[in-house]
Enzyme design. Structure first.
Site, PDB file in Angstrom:
ATOM      1  N   ASN A 167      -5.665   4.084  -2.801  1.00  0.00           N
ATOM      2  CA  ASN A 167      -6.998   3.576  -2.411  1.00  0.00           C
ATOM      3  C   ASN A 167      -7.750   3.012  -3.609  1.00  0.00           C
ATOM      4  OD1 ASN A 167      -6.274   5.533  -0.263  1.00  0.00           O
ATOM      5  ND2 ASN A 167      -8.300   4.984   0.516  1.00  0.00           N
ATOM      6  N   THR A 181       0.819  -1.214   0.000  1.00  0.00           N
ATOM      7  CA  THR A 181       0.000   0.000   0.000  1.00  0.00           C
ATOM      8  C   THR A 181       0.855   1.267   0.000  1.00  0.00           C
ATOM      9  OG1 THR A 181      -1.523   1.254   1.393  1.00  0.00           O
ATOM     10  CG2 THR A 181      -0.073  -0.242   2.543  1.00  0.00           C
ATOM     11  N   ASP A 182       0.248   2.353  -0.462  1.00  0.00           N
ATOM     12  CA  ASP A 182       0.962   3.642  -0.425  1.00  0.00           C
ATOM     13  C   ASP A 182       1.085   4.171   1.009  1.00  0.00           C
ATOM     14  OD1 ASP A 182      -1.707   4.364   0.024  1.00  0.00           O
ATOM     15  OD2 ASP A 182      -1.795   5.842  -1.594  1.00  0.00           O
ATOM     16  N   GLU A 183       0.295   3.593   1.951  1.00  0.00           N
ATOM     17  CA  GLU A 183       0.300   4.128   3.320  1.00  0.00           C
ATOM     18  C   GLU A 183       1.653   3.942   4.006  1.00  0.00           C
ATOM     19  OE1 GLU A 183      -3.080   3.384   5.759  1.00  0.00           O
ATOM     20  OE2 GLU A 183      -4.466   3.500   4.073  1.00  0.00           O
ATOM     21  N   LYS A 192       2.238  -3.246   7.340  1.00  0.00           N
ATOM     22  CA  LYS A 192       2.514  -3.440   5.907  1.00  0.00           C
ATOM     23  C   LYS A 192       3.955  -3.058   5.594  1.00  0.00           C
ATOM     24  CE  LYS A 192       0.127  -4.525   2.948  1.00  0.00           C
ATOM     25  NZ  LYS A 192      -0.242  -5.875   2.400  1.00  0.00           N
ATOM     26  N   TYR A 219      -1.766  -0.336  11.021  1.00  0.00           N
ATOM     27  CA  TYR A 219      -1.915  -1.037   9.728  1.00  0.00           C
ATOM     28  C   TYR A 219      -0.707  -0.764   8.838  1.00  0.00           C
ATOM     29  CZ  TYR A 219      -3.247  -1.568   4.806  1.00  0.00           C
ATOM     30  OH  TYR A 219      -3.238  -1.877   3.467  1.00  0.00           O
TER      31      TYR A 219
HETATM   32  P1  NAD Z   1      -9.594  -7.285   2.158  1.00  0.00           P
HETATM   33  O1  NAD Z   1      -9.607  -7.028   3.623  1.00  0.00           O
HETATM   34  O2  NAD Z   1     -10.806  -6.996   1.353  1.00  0.00           O
HETATM   35  O3  NAD Z   1      -9.231  -8.819   1.886  1.00  0.00           O
HETATM   36  C1  NAD Z   1      -8.232  -9.483   2.599  1.00  0.00           C
HETATM   37  C2  NAD Z   1      -8.367 -10.979   2.324  1.00  0.00           C
HETATM   38  O4  NAD Z   1      -7.323 -11.644   3.040  1.00  0.00           O
HETATM   39  C3  NAD Z   1      -9.695 -11.569   2.827  1.00  0.00           C
HETATM   40  O5  NAD Z   1     -10.226 -12.438   1.847  1.00  0.00           O
HETATM   41  C4  NAD Z   1      -9.310 -12.326   4.080  1.00  0.00           C
HETATM   42  O6  NAD Z   1     -10.128 -13.443   4.340  1.00  0.00           O
HETATM   43  C5  NAD Z   1      -7.879 -12.744   3.755  1.00  0.00           C
HETATM   44  N1  NAD Z   1      -7.076 -12.942   4.964  1.00  0.00           N
HETATM   45  C6  NAD Z   1      -6.964 -12.110   6.032  1.00  0.00           C
HETATM   46  N2  NAD Z   1      -6.155 -12.644   6.955  1.00  0.00           N
HETATM   47  C7  NAD Z   1      -5.725 -13.826   6.458  1.00  0.00           C
HETATM   48  C8  NAD Z   1      -4.848 -14.838   6.929  1.00  0.00           C
HETATM   49  N3  NAD Z   1      -4.270 -14.734   8.142  1.00  0.00           N
HETATM   50  N4  NAD Z   1      -4.617 -15.909   6.162  1.00  0.00           N
HETATM   51  C9  NAD Z   1      -5.196 -16.026   4.945  1.00  0.00           C
HETATM   52  N5  NAD Z   1      -6.049 -15.117   4.447  1.00  0.00           N
HETATM   53  C10 NAD Z   1      -6.311 -14.033   5.187  1.00  0.00           C
HETATM   54  O7  NAD Z   1      -8.323  -6.507   1.607  1.00  0.00           O
HETATM   55  P2  NAD Z   1      -8.122  -5.758   0.212  1.00  0.00           P
HETATM   56  O8  NAD Z   1      -8.624  -4.382   0.346  1.00  0.00           O
HETATM   57  O9  NAD Z   1      -8.596  -6.630  -0.884  1.00  0.00           O
HETATM   58  O10 NAD Z   1      -6.524  -5.680   0.180  1.00  0.00           O
HETATM   59  C11 NAD Z   1      -5.749  -6.736  -0.370  1.00  0.00           C
HETATM   60  C12 NAD Z   1      -4.281  -6.380  -0.276  1.00  0.00           C
HETATM   61  O11 NAD Z   1      -4.033  -5.173  -0.987  1.00  0.00           O
HETATM   62  C13 NAD Z   1      -3.798  -6.116   1.156  1.00  0.00           C
HETATM   63  O12 NAD Z   1      -2.505  -6.646   1.272  1.00  0.00           O
HETATM   64  C14 NAD Z   1      -3.798  -4.612   1.276  1.00  0.00           C
HETATM   65  O13 NAD Z   1      -2.829  -4.186   2.208  1.00  0.00           O
HETATM   66  C15 NAD Z   1      -3.432  -4.206  -0.135  1.00  0.00           C
HETATM   67  N6  NAD Z   1      -3.938  -2.895  -0.573  1.00  0.00           N
HETATM   68  C16 NAD Z   1      -5.266  -2.556  -0.428  1.00  0.00           C
HETATM   69  C17 NAD Z   1      -5.720  -1.338  -0.927  1.00  0.00           C
HETATM   70  C18 NAD Z   1      -7.167  -0.925  -0.825  1.00  0.00           C
HETATM   71  O14 NAD Z   1      -7.504   0.215  -1.166  1.00  0.00           O
HETATM   72  N7  NAD Z   1      -8.076  -1.792  -0.401  1.00  0.00           N
HETATM   73  C19 NAD Z   1      -4.819  -0.464  -1.546  1.00  0.00           C
HETATM   74  C20 NAD Z   1      -3.474  -0.837  -1.652  1.00  0.00           C
HETATM   75  C21 NAD Z   1      -3.048  -2.065  -1.185  1.00  0.00           C
HETATM   76  O1  DAU Z   2      -4.145   3.962   0.517  1.00  0.00           O
HETATM   77  C1  DAU Z   2      -4.376   2.596   0.430  1.00  0.00           C
HETATM   78  C2  DAU Z   2      -5.187   2.137   1.605  1.00  0.00           C
HETATM   79  O2  DAU Z   2      -6.513   2.621   1.418  1.00  0.00           O
HETATM   80  C3  DAU Z   2      -5.204   0.621   1.789  1.00  0.00           C
HETATM   81  O3  DAU Z   2      -3.904   0.180   2.065  1.00  0.00           O
HETATM   82  C4  DAU Z   2      -6.144   0.215   2.912  1.00  0.00           C
HETATM   83  O4  DAU Z   2      -6.216  -1.191   3.008  1.00  0.00           O
HETATM   84  C5  DAU Z   2      -7.522   0.768   2.604  1.00  0.00           C
HETATM   85  O5  DAU Z   2      -8.426   0.453   3.640  1.00  0.00           O
HETATM   86  C6  DAU Z   2      -7.465   2.278   2.395  1.00  0.00           C
HETATM   87  O6  DAU Z   2      -7.178   2.969   3.642  1.00  0.00           O
HETATM   88  P1  DAU Z   2      -7.943   4.315   4.066  1.00  0.00           P
HETATM   89  O7  DAU Z   2      -7.846   4.456   5.526  1.00  0.00           O
HETATM   90  O8  DAU Z   2      -7.513   5.452   3.211  1.00  0.00           O
HETATM   91  O9  DAU Z   2      -9.444   3.899   3.589  1.00  0.00           O
HETATM   92  P2  DAU Z   2     -10.874   4.095   4.290  1.00  0.00           P
HETATM   93  O10 DAU Z   2     -11.897   3.734   3.263  1.00  0.00           O
HETATM   94  O11 DAU Z   2     -10.940   3.429   5.616  1.00  0.00           O
HETATM   95  O12 DAU Z   2     -10.937   5.666   4.526  1.00  0.00           O
HETATM   96  C7  DAU Z   2     -10.820   6.583   3.442  1.00  0.00           C
HETATM   97  C8  DAU Z   2     -10.853   7.975   4.041  1.00  0.00           C
HETATM   98  O13 DAU Z   2     -12.176   8.220   4.545  1.00  0.00           O
HETATM   99  C9  DAU Z   2      -9.924   8.177   5.215  1.00  0.00           C
HETATM  100  O14 DAU Z   2      -9.397   9.488   5.180  1.00  0.00           O
HETATM  101  C10 DAU Z   2     -10.807   8.002   6.440  1.00  0.00           C
HETATM  102  C11 DAU Z   2     -12.153   8.503   5.944  1.00  0.00           C
HETATM  103  N1  DAU Z   2     -13.350   7.857   6.550  1.00  0.00           N
HETATM  104  C12 DAU Z   2     -13.403   6.499   6.565  1.00  0.00           C
HETATM  105  C13 DAU Z   2     -14.497   5.848   7.119  1.00  0.00           C
HETATM  106  C14 DAU Z   2     -14.558   4.338   7.171  1.00  0.00           C
HETATM  107  C15 DAU Z   2     -14.393   8.627   7.050  1.00  0.00           C
HETATM  108  O15 DAU Z   2     -14.346   9.879   7.005  1.00  0.00           O
HETATM  109  N2  DAU Z   2     -15.473   7.982   7.581  1.00  0.00           N
HETATM  110  C16 DAU Z   2     -15.565   6.623   7.664  1.00  0.00           C
HETATM  111  O16 DAU Z   2     -16.574   6.102   8.198  1.00  0.00           O
END
Ligand code: NAD
Ligand code: DAU
Length: 350
Positions: free
Chosen positions: A186, A132-134, A161, A157
């Protein structure tokens, strides 16, 4: 060349799109989806490929060493694309250890299993770590995250990562494993679990519930359509240079409050409600602890060196996303029943 790819976290949001893309685009590959099916994992996300001859599912936890050894041997895994993780920042604030266990310990366990199974021929196999970019921290004075930006994670988190990214690079350096890492902004789109901002707001607008905006809603995120991330993962997997890192992003920055207002306006139209109905639901709530102000990815490297770029404009992607949630009411009501209600009450208090 035929490959047997272990995709971890394939039942989650991004993983399900990656699995679908690889299963359909590469019938010559076998895709083994390893997922523990936590609250975020949902096999319903994979209905379109569940009977495909080149798709297999293994329910397992990446913390379970014996299970990983068994799965590598049983399927003769040739490559790994690692997405399994605890992914929600708010949950990491209330339970950091769960993030250490899966994101750090689980990743090292997976690296060990791969290293053990591929011993003597590490150069032939790729371990692709999706991150992730975080990990780069929070931007305050303009600028963008580059692949060379120093790590500065600010939440449990992102710290977990960042640690996992460091372990992947350490294994490349120490054991000469062939690895590649990508750091994405995101994502949004179908199958997104409604604990995250966009699907949570869509679900709450639909149900005329308050729309919780943290702080003043001034925080900025860079949004990318999930299928474009899956395409980028395909590109990095096939063309990425081992040892390299690729930033992936949409060049699409939005303040949270503007995204929420856009969703309100579009959903009023789609639901045939009076303009302004949903905006009245916006509720400013207590800010997230240590809330990162701004993320913005410079994705020039992957564009120039590997030829990937986003295919969808945000306007189009958000329309598709809202329509998907409106058309998939059963999916939404199933994932928001049970444990989701408990989480919601504990976190938002209503
Ligand atoms: P998600 O939470 O939707 O899915 C995570 C999956 O991993 C689920 O299916 C869960 O069952 C599985 N999992 C969790 N713990 C596990 C374990 N111990 N063993 C096996 N499986 C397990 O997550 P996502 O949003 O699809 O993110 C996927 C990947 O991409 C992550 O590594 C996250 O850090 C990265 N990422 C997410 C975003 C985003 O915006 N969602 C952006 C950049 C990177
Ligand atoms: O940047 C990549 C990341 O983006 C991924 O690595 C993470 O897995 C993914 O969850 C996401 O993280 P964020 O914290 O940016 O996403 P989230 O959707 O939780 O929140 C987006 C923004 O909105 C953040 O600034 C927090 C805000 N927010 C979030 C929730 C859930 C609110 O204002 N209200 C809310 O209820």
């Amino acid at each position: 060349m035929s490959k047997i790819i272990l995709i971890t976290g394939g039942a989650g949001f991004i993983g399900s799109h990656v699995v679908q893309l690889f299963v359909t685009k590469y019938p010559e590959y076998t895709i083994v989806n390893l997922d523990a099916l936590t609250y975020a994992g949902n096999l319903e996300n994979l209905k379109s490929v569940e009977n495909a001859p080149n798709y297999l599912f293994e329910k397992a936890d990446i913390q379970d060493e014996a299970a990983l050894d068994r799965i590598f041997k049983k399927h003769k895994i040739t490559d790994v694309i690692h997405l399994a993780a605890e992914s929600h920042v708010d949950r990491s604030i209330s339970d950091p250890l769960a993030f250490v266990k899966t994101n750090v310990f689980g990743t090292v366990n997976l690296l060990n299993a791969a290293k053990k199974y591929w011993i003597g021929e590490l150069e032939k196999h790729l371990f692709y770590h999706v991150s992730t970019d975080e990990v780069y921290g929070s931007l305050h004075d303009g600028g963008f995250f580059l692949e060379t930006t120093p790590y500065d994670p600010q939440s449990p988190y992102s710290a977990s990562k960042a640690a996992s990214d460091h372990f992947v690079r350490a294994y490349a350096n120490t054991y000469k494993m062939k690895t590649v890492v990508s750091n994405c902004s995101n994502n949004y789109g179908p199958n997104h679990f409604p604990e995250k901002l966009i699907p949570l707001v869509i679900n709450n607008i639909k149900n005329l519930k308050p729309l919780p905006v943290y702080g003043k809603g001034e925080n900025v995120r860079d949004w990318l359509y999930v299928k474009d991330h899956a395409r980028a993962i395909d590109t990095v997997f096939h063309k990425g240079v081992p040892g390299e890192t690729y930033n992936i992003g949409g060049f699409n920055e939005w303040k949270n409050i503007d995204i929420v207002r856009l969703l309100c306006q579009k959903m009023d139209e789609k639901l045939g409600r009076e303009p302004g109905t949903s905006e009245k639901l916006i509720t400013f709530v207590q800010d997230r602890a240590g809330h990162d102000l701004r993320y913005a990815i410079d994705a020039t490297k992957i564009q120039k060196e590997l030829g990937w770029e986003p295919s969808l404009q945000f306007e189009e992607g958000i329309e598709i996303t809202i329509d998907w949630y409106l058309q998939n009411e059963e999916w939404l009501s199933r994932v928001t029943s049970g444990a989701y209600q408990d989480y919601y009450k504990e976190h938002y208090g209503n």
